[in-house]
Motif scaffolding. Structure first.
Motif, mmCIF file in Angstrom:
data_model
loop_
_atom_site.group_PDB
_atom_site.id
_atom_site.type_symbol
_atom_site.label_atom_id
_atom_site.label_comp_id
_atom_site.label_asym_id
_atom_site.label_seq_id
_atom_site.Cartn_x
_atom_site.Cartn_y
_atom_site.Cartn_z
ATOM 1 N N ARG A 149 0.958 -1.185 -0.055
ATOM 2 C CA ARG A 149 0.046 0.035 -0.051
ATOM 3 C C ARG A 149 0.931 1.311 0.042
ATOM 4 O O ARG A 149 0.521 1.975 -0.816
ATOM 5 C CB ARG A 149 -0.770 -0.077 1.224
ATOM 6 N N LYS A 150 1.757 1.186 0.703
ATOM 7 C CA LYS A 150 2.808 2.400 0.760
ATOM 8 C C LYS A 150 3.725 2.593 -0.356
ATOM 9 O O LYS A 150 3.891 3.694 -1.023
ATOM 10 C CB LYS A 150 3.849 2.241 2.110
ATOM 11 N N LEU A 151 3.905 1.467 -1.052
ATOM 12 C CA LEU A 151 4.528 1.831 -2.436
ATOM 13 C C LEU A 151 3.776 2.136 -3.475
ATOM 14 O O LEU A 151 4.031 2.943 -4.163
ATOM 15 C CB LEU A 151 5.174 0.389 -2.838
ATOM 16 N N LEU A 152 2.415 1.929 -3.429
ATOM 17 C CA LEU A 152 1.383 2.518 -4.334
ATOM 18 C C LEU A 152 1.379 3.699 -3.936
ATOM 19 O O LEU A 152 1.207 4.604 -5.111
ATOM 20 C CB LEU A 152 0.139 1.612 -4.413
ATOM 21 N N GLU A 153 1.140 4.216 -2.818
ATOM 22 C CA GLU A 153 0.904 5.698 -2.451
ATOM 23 C C GLU A 153 2.476 6.550 -3.121
ATOM 24 O O GLU A 153 2.074 7.269 -3.664
ATOM 25 C CB GLU A 153 0.698 5.808 -1.029
ATOM 26 N N THR A 154 3.379 5.679 -2.862
ATOM 27 C CA THR A 154 4.698 6.467 -3.335
ATOM 28 C C THR A 154 4.716 6.703 -4.886
ATOM 29 O O THR A 154 5.138 7.795 -5.350
ATOM 30 C CB THR A 154 5.750 5.698 -2.778
ATOM 31 N N CYS A 155 4.282 5.597 -5.345
ATOM 32 C CA CYS A 155 4.305 5.819 -6.970
ATOM 33 C C CYS A 155 3.203 6.664 -7.345
ATOM 34 O O CYS A 155 3.649 7.410 -8.323
ATOM 35 C CB CYS A 155 3.924 4.332 -7.362
ATOM 36 N N HIS A 156 2.017 6.701 -6.734
ATOM 37 C CA HIS A 156 1.219 7.736 -6.997
ATOM 38 C C HIS A 156 1.813 9.215 -6.673
ATOM 39 O O HIS A 156 1.513 10.292 -7.615
ATOM 40 C CB HIS A 156 -0.306 7.676 -6.200
ATOM 41 N N LEU A 192 6.848 12.834 0.064
ATOM 42 C CA LEU A 192 7.860 11.677 -0.813
ATOM 43 C C LEU A 192 8.685 11.354 0.487
ATOM 44 O O LEU A 192 8.761 10.022 0.838
ATOM 45 C CB LEU A 192 8.255 11.995 -1.806
ATOM 46 N N THR A 193 9.015 12.247 1.007
ATOM 47 C CA THR A 193 10.092 11.971 2.247
ATOM 48 C C THR A 193 9.436 11.429 3.243
ATOM 49 O O THR A 193 9.999 10.298 3.956
ATOM 50 C CB THR A 193 10.761 13.316 2.696
ATOM 51 N N ALA A 194 8.365 11.892 3.451
ATOM 52 C CA ALA A 194 7.562 11.002 4.743
ATOM 53 C C ALA A 194 7.171 9.568 4.541
ATOM 54 O O ALA A 194 7.245 8.761 5.156
ATOM 55 C CB ALA A 194 6.183 11.782 5.109
ATOM 56 N N ARG A 195 6.808 9.512 2.935
ATOM 57 C CA ARG A 195 6.553 7.998 2.646
ATOM 58 C C ARG A 195 7.776 7.039 2.749
ATOM 59 O O ARG A 195 7.835 5.917 3.153
ATOM 60 C CB ARG A 195 6.132 7.930 1.257
ATOM 61 N N GLU A 210 8.356 6.094 5.968
ATOM 62 C CA GLU A 210 7.451 5.161 6.731
ATOM 63 C C GLU A 210 7.814 3.776 5.953
ATOM 64 O O GLU A 210 7.734 2.657 6.845
ATOM 65 C CB GLU A 210 6.046 5.516 6.266
ATOM 66 N N LEU A 211 8.210 3.682 4.854
ATOM 67 C CA LEU A 211 8.590 2.553 4.059
ATOM 68 C C LEU A 211 10.096 1.869 4.674
ATOM 69 O O LEU A 211 10.269 0.628 5.170
ATOM 70 C CB LEU A 211 8.944 2.528 2.776
ATOM 71 N N SER A 212 10.726 2.817 5.291
ATOM 72 C CA SER A 212 12.241 2.459 5.958
ATOM 73 C C SER A 212 11.845 1.817 7.113
ATOM 74 O O SER A 212 12.454 0.836 7.651
ATOM 75 C CB SER A 212 13.030 3.698 6.016
ATOM 76 N N ALA A 213 10.710 2.273 7.941
ATOM 77 C CA ALA A 213 10.413 1.861 9.335
ATOM 78 C C ALA A 213 9.752 0.481 9.316
ATOM 79 O O ALA A 213 10.055 -0.476 9.795
ATOM 80 C CB ALA A 213 9.392 2.651 9.896
ATOM 81 N N LEU A 214 9.013 0.417 8.195
ATOM 82 C CA LEU A 214 8.419 -0.959 7.532
ATOM 83 C C LEU A 214 9.492 -2.075 7.269
ATOM 84 O O LEU A 214 9.333 -3.335 7.834
ATOM 85 C CB LEU A 214 7.223 -0.777 6.659
ATOM 86 N N SER A 215 10.422 -1.516 6.862
ATOM 87 C CA SER A 215 11.510 -2.587 6.263
ATOM 88 C C SER A 215 12.360 -3.032 7.445
ATOM 89 O O SER A 215 12.824 -4.207 7.588
ATOM 90 C CB SER A 215 12.391 -1.879 5.222
ATOM 91 N N ALA A 216 12.267 -2.090 8.580
ATOM 92 C CA ALA A 216 13.122 -2.784 9.629
ATOM 93 C C ALA A 216 12.176 -3.860 10.492
ATOM 94 O O ALA A 216 12.819 -4.832 11.196
ATOM 95 C CB ALA A 216 13.168 -1.639 10.737
ATOM 96 N N GLN A 217 11.044 -4.102 10.187
ATOM 97 C CA GLN A 217 10.295 -4.822 10.882
ATOM 98 C C GLN A 217 10.005 -6.303 9.970
ATOM 99 O O GLN A 217 9.646 -7.306 10.368
ATOM 100 C CB GLN A 217 8.860 -4.320 11.141
ATOM 101 N N SER A 218 10.533 -6.006 8.716
ATOM 102 C CA SER A 218 10.223 -7.289 7.843
ATOM 103 C C SER A 218 11.434 -8.285 7.888
ATOM 104 O O SER A 218 12.611 -7.803 7.970
ATOM 105 C CB SER A 218 10.276 -6.904 6.241
ATOM 106 N N THR A 219 11.108 -9.403 7.664
ATOM 107 C CA THR A 219 11.898 -10.668 7.731
ATOM 108 C C THR A 219 12.235 -11.148 6.220
ATOM 109 O O THR A 219 13.029 -11.900 5.981
ATOM 110 C CB THR A 219 11.843 -11.913 8.559
ATOM 111 N N ASP A 220 11.313 -10.386 5.173
ATOM 112 C CA ASP A 220 11.506 -10.855 3.686
ATOM 113 C C ASP A 220 12.639 -10.297 3.116
ATOM 114 O O ASP A 220 13.080 -9.575 3.490
ATOM 115 C CB ASP A 220 10.184 -10.452 3.231
ATOM 116 N N GLN A 221 13.130 -11.232 2.321
ATOM 117 C CA GLN A 221 14.685 -10.946 1.402
ATOM 118 C C GLN A 221 14.148 -10.726 0.039
ATOM 119 O O GLN A 221 13.403 -11.391 -0.348
ATOM 120 C CB GLN A 221 15.726 -11.903 1.575
#
Length: 179
Positions: free
Chosen positions: A38-45, A72-75, A78-89
């Motif tokens: 969702r955040k990536l879609l908002e960023t693309c928009h 964009l900076t805020a998005r 937010e994406l950076s904060a979400l990436s810290a929580q993710s275990t996906d590679q």
């Protein structure tokens, strides 16, 4: 050239209802992936909005680029904060493919095909060595009957399955990768 306000989308006009209306995921990582999507879609928009704004400077809206850049900076934060929580590679080469505007599924298919080929090669190699071991043990037992006791201590690589059990064992269907 000026455009009507209806042609310049704003973040508030974007409908992300399809992403938000999905039932909550049981797996926290699945919910995190949804949030990232969702955040990536908002960023693309926002990037699309920035492109429109940069090409269509409207009098009185000179500060629009600054607002979009702040959003964009805020998005990105937010994406950076979400990436810290993710275990996906994510495979780095997939990101390179995306940057080159190529579909990353082709990269995945390429690695999957390579892994399947390697797996089949090693399975065939194992089967050949197992068959050779069994044939050699049998031939040595036949050629040297006086060494039967020593040869019986050799551990077989695989146990022979009864015919009935071998026939009922489920076989995985062959994997066919289409281009």
């Amino acid at each position: 050239m000026t455009s009507s306000p209806a042609l310049t989308p704003t973040t508030s006009q974007v409908n992300f209802a399809d992403l938000q209306s999905q039932p909550p995921a049981q797996d926290p990582q699945a919910q995190l992936r949804r949030d990232v999507e969702r955040k990536l879609l908002e960023t693309c928009h926002l990037l699309f909005e920035m492109e429109i704004t940069a090409g269509n400077v409207v009098p009185g809206r000179e500060d629009a680029m600054i607002e979009i850049t702040d959003q964009l900076t805020a998005r990105y934060a937010e994406l950076s904060a979400l990436s810290a929580q993710s275990t996906d590679q994510v495979l780095g080469e997939a990101l390179v493919e995306i940057d080159a505007t190529r579909n990353p599924h082709f990269v995945t298919r390429k690695y999957l095909n390579a892994a399947l080929g390697t797996n089949q090669f090693h399975n065939a190699k194992y089967e050949a060595l197992t068959t050779y071991h069994d044939m050699l043990s049998t031939a040595l037992g036949d050629a040297f009957p006086d060494m039967a006791e020593e040869l019986s201590t050799l551990r077989p690589i695989r146990e022979d399955k009864p015919e009935k059990e071998a026939e009922t064992e489920p076989q995985a269907p062959p994997v066919k990768m289409e281009d």
